[in-house]
Design a protein around this motif. Structure first.
Motif, PDB file in Angstrom:
ATOM      1  N   LYS A 148      31.059  30.382  13.264  1.00  0.00           N
ATOM      2  CA  LYS A 148      31.385  31.768  13.435  1.00  0.00           C
ATOM      3  C   LYS A 148      31.308  32.189  15.053  1.00  0.00           C
ATOM      4  O   LYS A 148      31.689  33.123  15.222  1.00  0.00           O
ATOM      5  N   SER A 149      30.564  31.397  16.040  1.00  0.00           N
ATOM      6  CA  SER A 149      30.338  31.561  17.190  1.00  0.00           C
ATOM      7  C   SER A 149      31.303  30.825  18.007  1.00  0.00           C
ATOM      8  O   SER A 149      31.029  30.689  19.452  1.00  0.00           O
ATOM      9  N   GLY A 150      32.124  30.134  17.311  1.00  0.00           N
ATOM     10  CA  GLY A 150      33.198  29.163  18.115  1.00  0.00           C
ATOM     11  C   GLY A 150      32.687  27.704  17.819  1.00  0.00           C
ATOM     12  O   GLY A 150      31.909  27.246  17.468  1.00  0.00           O
ATOM     13  N   MET A 151      33.803  26.820  17.903  1.00  0.00           N
ATOM     14  CA  MET A 151      33.525  25.529  17.732  1.00  0.00           C
ATOM     15  C   MET A 151      32.670  24.972  18.685  1.00  0.00           C
ATOM     16  O   MET A 151      32.454  25.346  19.853  1.00  0.00           O
ATOM     17  N   PRO A 152      32.017  23.854  18.140  1.00  0.00           N
ATOM     18  CA  PRO A 152      30.882  23.050  18.983  1.00  0.00           C
ATOM     19  C   PRO A 152      31.692  22.629  20.289  1.00  0.00           C
ATOM     20  O   PRO A 152      32.571  21.916  20.310  1.00  0.00           O
ATOM     21  N   ARG A 153      30.743  22.898  21.363  1.00  0.00           N
ATOM     22  CA  ARG A 153      31.300  22.414  22.826  1.00  0.00           C
ATOM     23  C   ARG A 153      30.890  21.031  23.100  1.00  0.00           C
ATOM     24  O   ARG A 153      31.071  20.347  23.928  1.00  0.00           O
ATOM     25  N   ALA A 154      29.616  20.499  22.385  1.00  0.00           N
ATOM     26  CA  ALA A 154      28.871  19.236  22.629  1.00  0.00           C
ATOM     27  C   ALA A 154      28.215  18.784  21.497  1.00  0.00           C
ATOM     28  O   ALA A 154      28.083  19.703  20.540  1.00  0.00           O
ATOM     29  N   VAL A 155      28.029  17.724  21.464  1.00  0.00           N
ATOM     30  CA  VAL A 155      27.030  17.017  20.433  1.00  0.00           C
ATOM     31  C   VAL A 155      25.763  16.546  21.104  1.00  0.00           C
ATOM     32  O   VAL A 155      25.946  15.857  21.988  1.00  0.00           O
ATOM     33  N   LEU A 156      24.635  17.268  20.786  1.00  0.00           N
ATOM     34  CA  LEU A 156      23.418  16.845  21.398  1.00  0.00           C
ATOM     35  C   LEU A 156      22.326  16.232  20.178  1.00  0.00           C
ATOM     36  O   LEU A 156      22.546  16.516  19.272  1.00  0.00           O
ATOM     37  N   CYS A 157      21.390  15.570  20.943  1.00  0.00           N
ATOM     38  CA  CYS A 157      20.417  15.055  20.183  1.00  0.00           C
ATOM     39  C   CYS A 157      19.167  14.978  20.848  1.00  0.00           C
ATOM     40  O   CYS A 157      18.912  14.362  22.048  1.00  0.00           O
ATOM     41  N   GLY A 158      17.808  15.506  20.283  1.00  0.00           N
ATOM     42  CA  GLY A 158      16.656  15.490  20.945  1.00  0.00           C
ATOM     43  C   GLY A 158      15.628  14.780  19.977  1.00  0.00           C
ATOM     44  O   GLY A 158      15.402  15.105  18.724  1.00  0.00           O
ATOM     45  N   THR A 159      15.176  13.544  20.417  1.00  0.00           N
ATOM     46  CA  THR A 159      14.697  12.582  19.304  1.00  0.00           C
ATOM     47  C   THR A 159      13.746  11.442  20.069  1.00  0.00           C
ATOM     48  O   THR A 159      14.219  10.939  21.239  1.00  0.00           O
ATOM     49  N   TRP A 160      12.621  11.182  19.487  1.00  0.00           N
ATOM     50  CA  TRP A 160      11.966  10.050  19.972  1.00  0.00           C
ATOM     51  C   TRP A 160      12.751   8.813  20.126  1.00  0.00           C
ATOM     52  O   TRP A 160      12.407   7.869  20.824  1.00  0.00           O
ATOM     53  N   LEU A 161      13.665   8.600  19.397  1.00  0.00           N
ATOM     54  CA  LEU A 161      14.513   7.572  19.319  1.00  0.00           C
ATOM     55  C   LEU A 161      15.358   7.335  20.734  1.00  0.00           C
ATOM     56  O   LEU A 161      15.901   6.212  20.971  1.00  0.00           O
ATOM     57  N   LEU A 162      15.530   8.411  21.260  1.00  0.00           N
ATOM     58  CA  LEU A 162      16.042   8.545  22.602  1.00  0.00           C
ATOM     59  C   LEU A 162      15.020   8.165  23.848  1.00  0.00           C
ATOM     60  O   LEU A 162      15.516   8.539  25.091  1.00  0.00           O
ATOM     61  N   SER A 163      13.935   7.975  23.531  1.00  0.00           N
ATOM     62  CA  SER A 163      12.854   8.004  24.614  1.00  0.00           C
ATOM     63  C   SER A 163      13.089   7.043  25.480  1.00  0.00           C
ATOM     64  O   SER A 163      13.342   5.798  25.287  1.00  0.00           O
ATOM     65  N   PRO A 164      13.324   7.330  27.052  1.00  0.00           N
ATOM     66  CA  PRO A 164      13.722   6.302  27.890  1.00  0.00           C
ATOM     67  C   PRO A 164      12.470   5.184  27.810  1.00  0.00           C
ATOM     68  O   PRO A 164      12.798   3.832  28.170  1.00  0.00           O
ATOM     69  N   ALA A 165      11.239   5.595  27.332  1.00  0.00           N
ATOM     70  CA  ALA A 165      10.258   4.494  27.409  1.00  0.00           C
ATOM     71  C   ALA A 165      10.419   3.274  26.412  1.00  0.00           C
ATOM     72  O   ALA A 165      10.129   2.291  26.372  1.00  0.00           O
ATOM     73  N   LEU A 166      11.255   3.715  25.062  1.00  0.00           N
ATOM     74  CA  LEU A 166      11.535   2.623  24.217  1.00  0.00           C
ATOM     75  C   LEU A 166      12.758   1.509  24.661  1.00  0.00           C
ATOM     76  O   LEU A 166      12.328   0.651  23.983  1.00  0.00           O
ATOM     77  N   ARG A 167      13.147   1.724  25.771  1.00  0.00           N
ATOM     78  CA  ARG A 167      14.142   0.727  25.861  1.00  0.00           C
ATOM     79  C   ARG A 167      13.750  -0.677  26.347  1.00  0.00           C
ATOM     80  O   ARG A 167      14.331  -1.606  25.750  1.00  0.00           O
ATOM     81  N   ALA A 168      12.470  -0.439  27.010  1.00  0.00           N
ATOM     82  CA  ALA A 168      11.861  -2.076  27.440  1.00  0.00           C
ATOM     83  C   ALA A 168      11.267  -2.702  26.210  1.00  0.00           C
ATOM     84  O   ALA A 168      10.944  -3.774  25.941  1.00  0.00           O
ATOM     85  N   LEU A 169      11.209  -1.809  25.126  1.00  0.00           N
ATOM     86  CA  LEU A 169      10.368  -2.361  23.868  1.00  0.00           C
ATOM     87  C   LEU A 169      11.444  -2.798  22.729  1.00  0.00           C
ATOM     88  O   LEU A 169      11.143  -3.545  21.697  1.00  0.00           O
ATOM     89  N   LEU A 170      12.690  -2.502  22.816  1.00  0.00           N
ATOM     90  CA  LEU A 170      13.649  -2.854  21.903  1.00  0.00           C
ATOM     91  C   LEU A 170      14.598  -3.817  22.286  1.00  0.00           C
ATOM     92  O   LEU A 170      15.042  -4.187  23.500  1.00  0.00           O
ATOM     93  N   SER A 171      15.078  -4.693  21.302  1.00  0.00           N
ATOM     94  CA  SER A 171      16.055  -5.649  21.568  1.00  0.00           C
ATOM     95  C   SER A 171      17.454  -4.892  21.576  1.00  0.00           C
ATOM     96  O   SER A 171      17.650  -3.746  21.029  1.00  0.00           O
ATOM     97  N   PRO A 172      18.438  -5.589  22.533  1.00  0.00           N
ATOM     98  CA  PRO A 172      19.859  -4.630  22.587  1.00  0.00           C
ATOM     99  C   PRO A 172      20.466  -4.528  21.164  1.00  0.00           C
ATOM    100  O   PRO A 172      21.338  -3.666  21.089  1.00  0.00           O
TER     101      PRO A 172
END
Length: 291
Positions: free
Chosen positions: A202-226
């Protein structure tokens, strides 16, 4: 209109079974979902199904049942009554029943998550599930997509101001973060909102897709395999902010915050994060915009 005019206790219980709620919860609902309860809360049930009133309906129900619904079964009964009405709205908008069942599958998932945390089937996610009832949040494939206005009190990427219509991505606990499931989910969301957006947004079509989560924590990158599912998920986003103080990861990774020595270490990620925390590191959360 009272609740019984759009849903009866047998209809409510049939939906509970269709959504595969635990059998013991269905047995409790037989005692809880009585006409007197549904009639008394008819207005709130109706309000739960509308985007503009669902939040206040949840707040009113929480205040009304505070201290006298310890397992949340009365509010669960009312949410399921509202879900029956939401199903009618889906059908009016020609949204497939499969999407309804996938979206309302949250109720079974929330109950089982609570059982894993507390040892009891309780419904403690009323603060979240009103979004599903109000046709604001839909499960499309492995992910959930919520249509909303960007908030003034949250980090936002460049070019997205408060009030801008956006889609927020949420990751259910049973989501498959695989090479086929993730693109399929985003593709399904594109098709869904292209088709149903004019009626839903009702307020118009979405202009972006956002996500806020611990899964996107920059600190996780060094702890995960690609090739981990979390890494695959993160590659779809540009991170624009981080919250180093967020402790939400404790709930989803460890079942709740505990002393470091008591953190479960059954998975490689649990072991890696626990060791990282013991060394003085942090996890926090990240905010991303889909590429």
């Amino acid at each position: 209109m009272n609740a019984s005019s759009f849903v009866s206790p047998p209809q409510l219980l049939a939906l509970a079974r269709e959504l595969e709620l635990p059998s013991c919860v269905c047995e409790q609902l037989v005692q809880t979902a009585v006409p007197a309860l549904l009639d008394a809360c008819a207005a709130q049930c109706m309000a739960l199904t509308a985007p503009d009133t669902a939040f206040s309906a949840w707040k009113n129900l929480e205040a009304q049942f505070s201290g006298r619904d310890p397992d949340g079964m009365q509010i669960l009964a009312l949410y399921l009554a509202a879900a029956c009405r939401t199903r009618e709205k889906y059908r009016m908008m020609c949204i497939p029943d499969e999407i309804f069942r996938d979206t309302m599958g949250c109720f079974s998932r929330f109950l089982r998550e609570a059982k894993a945390r507390s040892g009891r089937f309780i419904f403690d996610r009323a603060f979240w599930a009103w979004r599903h009832l109000a046709c604001r949040l839909f499960r499309l494939g492995t992910l959930e997509f919520e249509y909303r206005a960007a908030g003034a009190d949250e980090p936002l990427p460049s070019g997205i101001g408060p009030g801008t219509p956006v889609l927020s991505v949420h990751i259910p606990s049973d989501a498959r973060l695989s090479d086929d499931a993730l693109p399929g989910s985003y593709g399904q969301a594109d098709e869904f909102f292209a088709l149903h957006g004019p009626a839903l947004c009702k307020s118009g079509m979405p202009r972006a897709v956002l996500c806020g989560t611990w899964l996107l924590s920059p600190a996780l990158r060094a702890l995960l395999s690609p090739d981990s599912g979390i890494s695959r998920f993160g590659r779809d986003y540009n991170i624009y902010a981080a919250d180093t103080d967020s402790e939400s990861f404790y709930l989803w990774l460890f079942g709740g915050k505990k002393p470091l020595a008591l953190l479960p270490r059954q998975t490689s990620l649990q072991r890696a994060v626990a060791a990282h925390l013991e060394q003085g590191g942090y996890i926090g959360s990240g905010y991303g915009i889909k590429k």
